[in-house]
Design a protein around this motif. Structure first.
Motif, mmCIF file in Angstrom:
data_model
loop_
_atom_site.group_PDB
_atom_site.id
_atom_site.type_symbol
_atom_site.label_atom_id
_atom_site.label_comp_id
_atom_site.label_asym_id
_atom_site.label_seq_id
_atom_site.Cartn_x
_atom_site.Cartn_y
_atom_site.Cartn_z
ATOM 1 N N SER A 118 1.688 11.037 10.888
ATOM 2 C CA SER A 118 2.586 10.089 10.237
ATOM 3 C C SER A 118 3.461 9.435 11.294
ATOM 4 C CB SER A 118 3.455 10.763 9.170
ATOM 5 O OG SER A 118 4.384 11.622 9.764
ATOM 6 N N ASN A 131 -2.562 4.204 8.321
ATOM 7 C CA ASN A 131 -3.080 3.817 7.021
ATOM 8 C C ASN A 131 -4.597 3.807 7.064
ATOM 9 O OD1 ASN A 131 -0.719 3.005 5.218
ATOM 10 N ND2 ASN A 131 -0.223 2.024 7.154
ATOM 11 N N CYS A 132 -5.197 4.321 6.017
ATOM 12 C CA CYS A 132 -6.652 4.380 5.897
ATOM 13 C C CYS A 132 -7.207 2.949 5.825
ATOM 14 C CB CYS A 132 -7.014 5.167 4.639
ATOM 15 S SG CYS A 132 -8.761 5.172 4.214
ATOM 16 N N PRO A 167 1.995 5.322 -0.048
ATOM 17 C CA PRO A 167 1.538 6.465 0.744
ATOM 18 C C PRO A 167 0.254 7.047 0.145
ATOM 19 C CG PRO A 167 3.905 6.577 0.420
ATOM 20 C CD PRO A 167 3.402 5.453 -0.441
ATOM 21 N N HIS A 168 -0.656 7.465 1.010
ATOM 22 C CA HIS A 168 -1.979 7.895 0.573
ATOM 23 C C HIS A 168 -2.607 8.830 1.603
ATOM 24 C CE1 HIS A 168 -2.373 4.444 3.214
ATOM 25 N NE2 HIS A 168 -3.535 4.955 3.584
ATOM 26 N N ASN A 174 3.934 1.892 2.226
ATOM 27 C CA ASN A 174 3.825 2.056 3.679
ATOM 28 C C ASN A 174 3.886 0.704 4.371
ATOM 29 O OD1 ASN A 174 3.444 4.790 3.334
ATOM 30 N ND2 ASN A 174 1.314 4.800 4.010
ATOM 31 N N ARG A 223 -8.131 1.841 2.389
ATOM 32 C CA ARG A 223 -6.960 1.501 1.566
ATOM 33 C C ARG A 223 -6.351 0.168 2.006
ATOM 34 N NH1 ARG A 223 -8.953 4.670 -2.017
ATOM 35 N NH2 ARG A 223 -8.774 6.879 -1.558
ATOM 36 N N LEU A 224 -6.390 -0.129 3.317
ATOM 37 C CA LEU A 224 -5.899 -1.426 3.793
ATOM 38 C C LEU A 224 -6.788 -2.565 3.279
ATOM 39 C CD1 LEU A 224 -4.856 -0.489 7.425
ATOM 40 C CD2 LEU A 224 -3.333 -1.300 5.601
ATOM 41 N N LEU A 276 0.855 -1.184 0.000
ATOM 42 C CA LEU A 276 0.000 0.000 0.000
ATOM 43 C C LEU A 276 0.891 1.234 0.000
ATOM 44 C CD1 LEU A 276 -2.812 1.299 0.227
ATOM 45 C CD2 LEU A 276 -2.619 1.043 2.718
ATOM 46 N N CYS A 282 -9.846 4.361 11.066
ATOM 47 C CA CYS A 282 -8.399 4.476 11.305
ATOM 48 C C CYS A 282 -8.104 4.905 12.743
ATOM 49 C CB CYS A 282 -7.795 5.494 10.347
ATOM 50 S SG CYS A 282 -8.444 7.163 10.583
ATOM 51 N N ASP A 307 5.061 2.087 7.752
ATOM 52 C CA ASP A 307 4.672 3.481 7.949
ATOM 53 C C ASP A 307 3.158 3.585 8.129
ATOM 54 O OD1 ASP A 307 7.329 4.132 7.592
ATOM 55 O OD2 ASP A 307 7.091 4.642 5.479
ATOM 56 N N GLY A 308 2.740 4.578 8.868
ATOM 57 C CA GLY A 308 1.316 4.767 9.097
ATOM 58 C C GLY A 308 1.031 6.194 9.484
#
Length: 177
Positions: A102, A111-112, A79-80, A156, A115-116, A77, A90, A108-109
């Motif tokens: 962030s 995360n939506c 970056p978004h 991420n 999106r996950l 996934l 989230c 990294d997170g």
């Protein structure tokens, strides 16, 4: 064409399935890559290193599987921003609040959640193709750690699906140590 070549072709078909899998709001933040042999070997060796660094046998076991595989498909996934739904899945009150945060670590997170879900659907679509074509596979989150660490992935969070075609599935009945 060798069996290894055929397995790599299945990896290409898995990449296609992950790319065309449904995505929330029709927006695509999925990174997909069939690793080269050099990347696969570097990844497997780094997993063995991580196992030593962390005294975590799971990385060793999975690293040996990666080294014994014919191919690896990496799906992550990218970056978004939040999907704009303000659903709070989230953990934040709004997408605007989510977008201001962030964190960086193993992955990294934040995360939506939408999106996950896209990532999960892409992984499932890819694994289904391998299964339908009788190529042994297993979704492994541990593959994502060295993929990020080695710069193979810009995602991420990512997972890998190693692929093998032998007389016995190498990803099951594994030692638990």
């Amino acid at each position: 064409m060798t069996i290894k070549d055929t397995v790599r072709t299945v990896g290409d078909l898995m990449e296609l399935a992950a790319r065309t899998a449904p995505k929330g709001l029709g927006q695509d933040f999925i990174e997909i890559k069939v690793l080269t042999d050099e990347e696969r070997i570097a990844l497997g060796n780094d997993m063995l290193e991580i196992s030593k660094e962390r005294s975590n046998y799971g990385f060793e076991r999975d690293g040996r599987n990666v080294l014994g595989s014919d191919a690896v498909v990496l799906i992550g996934l990218l970056p978004h921003k939040g999907a704009g739904l303000n659903c709070q899945a989230c953990g934040f009150a709004s997408c605007a609040e989510f977008n201001e945060r962030s964190s960086h670590g193993e992955f990294d997170g934040p995360n939506c959640a939408i999106r996950l879900l896209d990532l999960g659907i892409a992984l499932g679509s890819a694994a289904k193709i391998a299964s339908d074509l009788n190529v042994d596979n297993r979704i492994m989150y541990r593959i994502g750690v060295p993929a990020k660490r080695l710069g193979i992935s810009k995602a991420n969070i990512s997972h890998g699906i190693p692929l093998s075609a032998t007389g016995k599935n190498i990803y099951f009945d594994r030692s638990k140590k």
